[in-house]
Scaffold this motif. Structure first.
Motif, short mmCIF file in Angstrom:
data_model
loop_
_atom_site.label_atom_id
_atom_site.label_comp_id
_atom_site.label_asym_id
_atom_site.label_seq_id
_atom_site.Cartn_x
_atom_site.Cartn_y
_atom_site.Cartn_z
N ALA A 182 0.85 -1.19 0.00
CA ALA A 182 0.00 0.00 0.00
C ALA A 182 0.89 1.24 0.00
O ALA A 182 2.05 1.21 0.40
CB ALA A 182 -0.92 -0.01 1.22
N ALA A 238 -4.57 3.12 3.35
CA ALA A 238 -4.74 2.11 2.30
C ALA A 238 -4.37 0.72 2.81
O ALA A 238 -5.00 -0.27 2.48
CB ALA A 238 -3.88 2.48 1.08
N HIS A 261 -7.19 -0.52 4.86
CA HIS A 261 -8.27 -0.96 3.97
C HIS A 261 -7.95 -2.33 3.37
O HIS A 261 -8.82 -3.20 3.27
CB HIS A 261 -8.46 0.08 2.86
#
Length: 884
Positions: free
Chosen positions: A508, A513, A516
């Motif tokens: 990421a 991110a 996520h």
């Protein structure tokens, strides 16, 4: 203390879940679930709440963390005399400890909560704390004995804690033991007795080499040996003197002339009487021979008469038996021919019934195969749908697996990225606090540039040397001149590089991110888990097995027979049952007829054999007897001659009787002759022996009289008496000391019996449930059972079977739990998969023991043996699981 509920969050198999164990009553509570349900997880979490501090990070705490990571949490609701409380702990990440009252009010946190738990353990179990009782009455899975048997430091400490706990508990329940029999005063007295005995005896009670008693005994033995050597010589001298006088008197008696003349006349008279007895014995032997010959002839005549008479009678009996055997053989022949006819008719009837039965079975088999083919077609249709569903689920699982394979994110990688970002943030704040701050306030239209980058209005930290471009002026070189600033800048670059590397490891560009991505990976794993579960429901043995089942069903559906599809199966089954019954009846009748015919044939053969045997026996008797007229004449002649033979025998018997009555006793005459001859010879030999013995005695007496033996013997005996008296005094002292030691040990043993009486009082009724009449002995060092006595035979616990040892261990734990309750410190009994080695009868007896103790004692049982423990009874615990 009583447990009311245990709640786990994010522990082992309960990753991302909250599991709650409730329904724990005052008596017996059972949680019976299959393996891998999480029973031992509840047990280990409960133990960690009480004995692992919230900041601990050892192996016991790390073993609670699930594979997916995270911080394990556990809370326990306990009931105390002061009310209900909840003990909560969180380990590893943001560790926390908290004590809450029933109303929800927090009364202690973190270190204060640990102190509250420690005080609870101290108050609940004396000086040993709850660690001792828990090890005694909280039984981990796989522990069969009463305590750990390993050699590690933790296991040794656990055994020491258990021993201290048992000692403190028994002392508090049994009370103080009298000082003389159970305390240091007793030990001092026993030590003094041992000290006094040491110079005199060995450990086995024998005289000690070099000691006073052994020296006295050695002197006694030495003097006794000298006395033993001299006494035979003194006795021999005294005896020789006495025997010399006796030998002289005997020689004088034997050489007297009158006695010698009497012995000679006795020999002469005995010899004459013996010769007369021998002559009469010869005459008697001749008479006895004649009598025996007459008796043998008379007996032979009587025997011949008896034989001929029996032969006549046997001829008559054999003729009658022959006629009867012929009649019986004829009747057996007629009966056998009749039953042979019945046997043939019954066999034909049975064959006809069997033919009908085979035809019905063939028709029914064809109809049943047609029915199975129709069922296989329906099953094939259903399996085709299952195969399609399984292939769809398998395709979805492969897609999700491929996506997960592309993701590098993991909880550990995300944690590393978060830690790298936090380190970068801390260094950034530190750098801003340490850096030189500059601000630009342009007055014209130009804008200042810092290393080519426009400066804004706010202050800017400067950590390293740089160049500032000033429009309309030129440039300004700025050097903070602080080495620490350069180091800070370097550390910032390193922290920024570590953060970027950690984010790259997560795949990421930013921390959000990465989070996520982790959530997406967890969602995909959960979806894969659900698809896998659905696939297991649709195809428990796999898609290939399901396809194989479909192929088999399709093959069975195409194998329907050409005939029998329209047959009425119930009607055929009824007809088949009737035909089977008729065939069975016909076969039974045929077997009966066959058995009767076979028996008749055997009877006919036996009767014919008997007839032939009787005929042969009669013919043999006729051959032996010969002409009947000659036989009768011979028998008459023998009977006429028999009185003459009897008279001759009687006359010879009377003559023999007269000779026998007048016969002298030959043996007595011979004995008298032998006695008279022997007496005369013995007198001669005794005179010679006496004169030789007298010469030997004179020689020995003169030698011994010169050695002074009697004076030396008297001196040795006096010294021996003094040595014996001295050794006796030492022996009396040793016996007194040993008796004192035995009495002291008996007193101490009686005190120990009083010491163990409380636990024996609780253990005996429980033991009688399992082994009626058995006795158990407690070791005074370990304070645990060591010997089991059944039917008069004592057995050490280490030779008993694993099941018996486990049962005794559970009963002992129940007894100690009762003692904790009596001492005012009730502790719940927890058994995790116990009684794994008990047979059916023993396990029911153990269930009874558990119920007996559970009347006033909280007992919690975890088990995976659902069928075996269905007979235990008790309250049933509930486990609820929900997602976090």
């Amino acid at each position: 203390m009583k447990l009311r509920a245990i709640e786990l969050s994010n522990i082992r198999r309960f990753a991302g879940q909250r599991a709650r164990l409730s329904g724990l009553g005052d008596g017996l509570t059972v949680l019976s679930e299959p393996n891998e349900f999480g029973k031992s997880t509840f047990f280990d979490a409960l133990h960690a709440v009480f004995f692992e501090r919230h900041r601990a990070s050892g192996a016991a705490v790390k073993s609670l963390r699930p594979h997916a990571g995270g911080a394990p949490e556990a809370s326990v609701e306990v009931e105390l005399p002061t009310g209900r409380y909840t003990i909560f702990k969180r380990w590893l990440s943001r560790p926390q400890a908290r004590i809450t009252e029933a109303g929800g009010r927090i009364i202690a946190q973190d270190d204060e909560a640990e102190a509250w738990i420690e005080a609870l353990m101290q108050d609940g179990a004396g000086s040993g704390g709850l660690a001792g009782p828990s090890g005694l009455v909280w039984v981990r899975q796989g522990l069969l004995g009463l305590e750990p048997e390993g050699t590690s430091a933790d296991e040794r400490r656990a055994r020491e804690r258990g021993l201290n706990t048992r000692r403190d508990l028994l002392s508090s329940v049994a009370g103080e033991i009298e000082a003389m029999t159970g305390g240091r005063r007793m030990d001092a007295v026993v030590a003094r007795v041992v000290e006094d005995l040491a110079p005199l005896v060995t450990a086995t009670g024998k005289p000690k080499s070099g000691g006073a008693w052994a020296t006295a005994l050695a002197e006694v033995e030495s003097l006794a040996k000298e006395i033993a050597e001299l006494r035979p010589k003194a006795e021999r001298l005294s005896g020789d003197l006495a025997r010399r006088g006796e030998v002289q008197r005997q020689i004088a008696r034997l050489t007297d002339p009158a006695e010698a003349q009497a012995r000679a006349e006795a020999v002469k008279a005995a010899k004459a009487a013996y010769e007369a007895a021998q002559a009469h014995a010869a005459q008697l032997a001749q008479s006895e021979t004649a009598l025996r010959l007459a008796q043998n002839e008379e007996a032979a005549a009587n025997g011949e008469i008896s034989r001929l008479t029996q032969l006549q009678a046997r001829l008559t009996e054999l003729a009658q038996a022959r006629d009867a055997a012929e009649t019986k053989a004829e009747a057996a022949r007629q009966r056998a021919e009749e039953l042979a006819g019945r046997e043939g008719a019954a066999r034909q009837k049975a064959e006809a019934s069997a033919h009908i039965l085979r035809d019905l079975r063939a028709r029914l088999g064809a109809a049943q195969k047609a029915q199975l083919a129709r069922a296989a077609a329906a099953r094939a249709e259903a399996l085709a749908g299952q195969v399609k569903r399984a292939e769809s689920l398998q395709q979805e699982a492969e897609q999700i697996t491929a996506k997960l394979g592309l993701m590098r994110i993991s909880p550990k990688a995300l944690q590393a990225a978060e830690e790298a970002q936090a380190a970068l943030d801390r260094l950034t704040v530190q750098a801003e606090l340490q850096a030189v701050q500059i601000s630009a306030h342009p007055t014209g239209g130009g804008q200042a540039l810092l290393e080519g980058v426009p400066l804004g209005a706010g202050p800017h930290p400067v950590l390293a040397a740089c160049e500032i471009t000033l429009p309309g002026f030129g440039s300004l070189y700025l050097d903070p001149g602080a080495k620490r600033g350069a180091e800070t800048a370097q550390r910032l670059d390193q922290a920024r590089g570590a953060r970027d590397a950690a984010l790259a490891a997560c795949g990421a560009e930013s921390l959000s991110a990465a989070r996520h991505l982790l959530n997406e990976a967890q969602r995909l794993r959960e979806a894969l888990k659900q698809i896998t579960a659905s696939l297991a429901d649709v195809a428990p043995k796999g898609a290939e097995s399901l396809r194989a089942d479909l192929a088999r069903a399709q093959a069975e559906a195409t194998q329907a027979p050409q005939q029998g599809a329209e047959e009425d199966i119930p009607a055929l089954e009824v007809a088949l049952a009737q035909a089977d019954e008729a065939a069975s009846t016909a076969q039974a009748e045929a077997r009966t007829a066959q058995d009767l015919a076979s028996t008749a044939r055997e009877a006919r053969a036996g009767a014919e054999a008997a007839r032939l045997a009787q005929k042969q026996a009669h013919e043999a008797a006729q051959q032996e007897a010969g002409d009947p007229q000659v036989l009768a004449e011979r028998l008459a002649a023998l009977r006429a001659e028999l009185p003459k033979r009897a008279q001759a025998t009687a006359e010879k018997a009377q003559a023999h009787q007269v000779l026998t009555a007048a016969a002298p006793d030959l043996a007595t005459a011979e004995a008298r002759l032998a006695r008279a001859t022997s007496a005369a010879e013995q007198a001669r030999q005794e005179v010679e022996e006496g004169r030789r013995h007298l010469a030997e005695l004179d020689t020995r007496i003169s030698v011994l009289a010169e050695e002074g033996i009697e004076e030396r013997l008297a001196d040795l005996e006096g010294r021996h008496q003094e040595a014996e008296a001295r050794a006796g005094r030492y022996e009396g002292e040793v016996k007194a000391l040993i008796r004192l030691r035995v009495a002291l040990e008996a007193a101490r043993s009686a005190a120990r019996e009083a010491y163990f009486e409380p636990v024996m009082r609780e253990l005996k009724p429980l033991l009688s449930i399992l082994h009626p009449g058995a006795e158990i002995e407690i070791d005074d060092q370990t304070l645990l059972p060591s010997i089991l006595t059944r039917e008069g035979e004592a057995e050490s616990l280490d030779i008993l079977s694993g099941g018996t040892r486990e049962q005794l261990a559970i009963l002992t734990r129940l007894a100690f739990a009762r003692l904790f309750a009596q001492a005012g410190h009730p502790v719940p009994v927890i058994l995790d998969d116990a009684l794994v080695m008990s047979d059916d009868d023993r396990i029911e007896a153990m269930f009874t023991a558990l119920h007996r103790v559970a009347r006033d004692q909280q007992i919690i049982v975890f088990t995976c043996r659902q069928r075996a423990f269905a007979q235990l009874g008790g309250a049933k615990a509930q486990v609820t699981v929900e997602a976090l």
